[in-house]
Design an enzyme around this catalytic site. Structure first.
Site, PDB file in Angstrom:
ATOM      1  N   HIS A   1      44.092  34.172  43.715  1.00 50.66           N
ATOM      2  CA  HIS A   1      42.712  34.626  43.526  1.00 50.66           C
ATOM      3  C   HIS A   1      42.312  34.368  42.083  1.00 50.66           C
ATOM      4  O   HIS A   1      43.158  34.178  41.218  1.00 50.66           O
ATOM      5  CB  HIS A   1      42.532  36.091  43.921  1.00 50.66           C
ATOM      6  CG  HIS A   1      43.281  37.101  43.110  1.00 50.66           C
ATOM      7  ND1 HIS A   1      44.661  37.127  42.998  1.00 50.66           N
ATOM      8  CD2 HIS A   1      42.843  38.158  42.374  1.00 50.66           C
ATOM      9  CE1 HIS A   1      45.037  38.147  42.247  1.00 50.66           C
ATOM     10  NE2 HIS A   1      43.952  38.793  41.836  1.00 50.66           N
TER      11      HIS A   1
ATOM     12  N   HIS B   1      43.447  50.177  39.095  1.00 48.75           N
ATOM     13  CA  HIS B   1      43.590  49.877  40.530  1.00 48.75           C
ATOM     14  C   HIS B   1      44.790  48.985  40.828  1.00 48.75           C
ATOM     15  O   HIS B   1      45.303  48.980  41.945  1.00 48.75           O
ATOM     16  CB  HIS B   1      42.314  49.211  41.056  1.00 48.75           C
ATOM     17  CG  HIS B   1      42.139  47.788  40.607  1.00 48.75           C
ATOM     18  ND1 HIS B   1      41.558  47.453  39.397  1.00 48.75           N
ATOM     19  CD2 HIS B   1      42.486  46.613  41.186  1.00 48.75           C
ATOM     20  CE1 HIS B   1      41.544  46.138  39.268  1.00 48.75           C
ATOM     21  NE2 HIS B   1      42.103  45.606  40.328  1.00 48.75           N
TER      22      HIS B   1
END
Length: 318
Positions: free
Chosen positions: A180, A116
């Site tokens: 993140h 991804h």
């Protein structure tokens, strides 16, 4: 004279499995849709896709700093878009040769697997993983020691120079970041249990069930995380959102002062903005390629930390 376009954008599997709609979702979707329309209009002859690897082609057993694929397949991980990329073999081969001659070492794969980290951006920005001829470039973000940001810049410059000298209408696509911290999803080796540790050390090998087990875990843990975010159990602090640092990164990129990152330490960035923040390498490489190909200064289209996605989302273009 080549034509060049730059797009850099965040990615997250949680964009596809979030439990609750974040208040920023319409704005995020609009930013991606705007870039996708621009790419369709630009119709690149080739996309140079700079993406991170999430234990799909790089493992503790063998983790080069950079890998360029002459043939590539996208796996069916959560948030990813499986299928075969249209990689122009000879062009990829020539690009690798030019990068070598520029003094940058890259590994080569004639059977690359992407996840991804690359396929999501190709899907959302380019209209699909096979919409345009694409040369995939993976950057190591997990296996220590991590490549210095300077090396990512030099990689991008070598590829951008190759594109310019070849007269290509090229899109440089950087996927990743910003702040993140998916540490529970990609734990340090030795802390994730036998199955996770074994997979991160050596990958699936020839055993398809090992890959199936890994992809199932990725799917399940993201779905659990989405619920915990919706319930307020996972917070902005857990995601290591660092708005000040993110904005500083975006300002440096928008000013074209990429050499500033040469003195930054990937590990220091991790301490301040989470383990996923070093995906900044992909932005640096793509922006450096765009600059070397003669592109104008980038501009930031969108930025906001999005808890439900687990990532500070940014989109920029040039």
């Amino acid at each position: 004279m080549s034509e060049t376009m730059l797009t850099c954008a965040s990615h997250s599997p949680l964009m596809y499995c979030r439990t609750t709609k974040p208040p920023q979702e319409d704005e995020v979707n609009a930013a991606f849709a705007s870039r996708a329309e621009a790419v369709r209009s630009f119709a690149p002859e080739v996309i140079f896709s700079f993406g991170p690897d999430h234990y799909t082609s790089m493992f503790q057993r063998l983790a080069p700093a950079f890998v360029v694929g002459t043939k590539a397949e996208a796996v069916a991980d959560i948030g990813g878009h499986p299928g075969t990329l249209e990689v122009p073999y000879q062009l990829a081969f020539d690009c690798i040769d030019a990068v070598y001659k520029a003094g940058v070492d890259v590994a080569v794969s004639h059977d690359l697997k992407i996840d991804h980290g690359s396929s999501q951006a190709l899907h959302r920005v380019a209209g699909g993983i096979s919409a345009f001829p694409t040369i995939p470039i993976l950057i190591n973000i997990f296996t220590q020691p991590l490549p210095p940001f300077r090396r990512s810049r030099l990689l991008g410059e070598a590829i951008g120079t190759f594109a310019k000298n070849s007269g290509l209408r090229a899109l440089f696509l950087g996927s990743g970041g910003l702040s993140h911290n998916p540490e529970s999803i990609f734990p340090a080796v030795g802390t994730g249990g036998d199955m996770v540790d074994d997979y991160m050390r050596s990958g699936p090998g020839l055993q398809s069930d090992r890959e199936e087990g890994w992809l199932k875990r990725q799917n399940d843990i993201h779905i659990v995380a989405a619920g915990l975010m919706a319930d307020g159990v996972i917070t902005d602090a857990d995601c290591c959102f660092n708005i000040e640092l993110d904005r500083k990164c975006l300002e440096i990129i928008a000013r074209g002062e990429l050499e500033t990152f040469d003195e930054w330490s990937p590990n220091d960035l991790i301490k301040e903005a989470g383990i996923g923040s070093v995906e900044l390498s992909c932005w640096i490489a793509a922006a450096a390629a765009h600059r070397a190909a003669g592109g104008p200064l980038p501009q930031v289209d969108y930025y906001a930390p999005v808890l439900q996605y687990g990532v500070a989302v940014a989109v920029a273009h040039g």
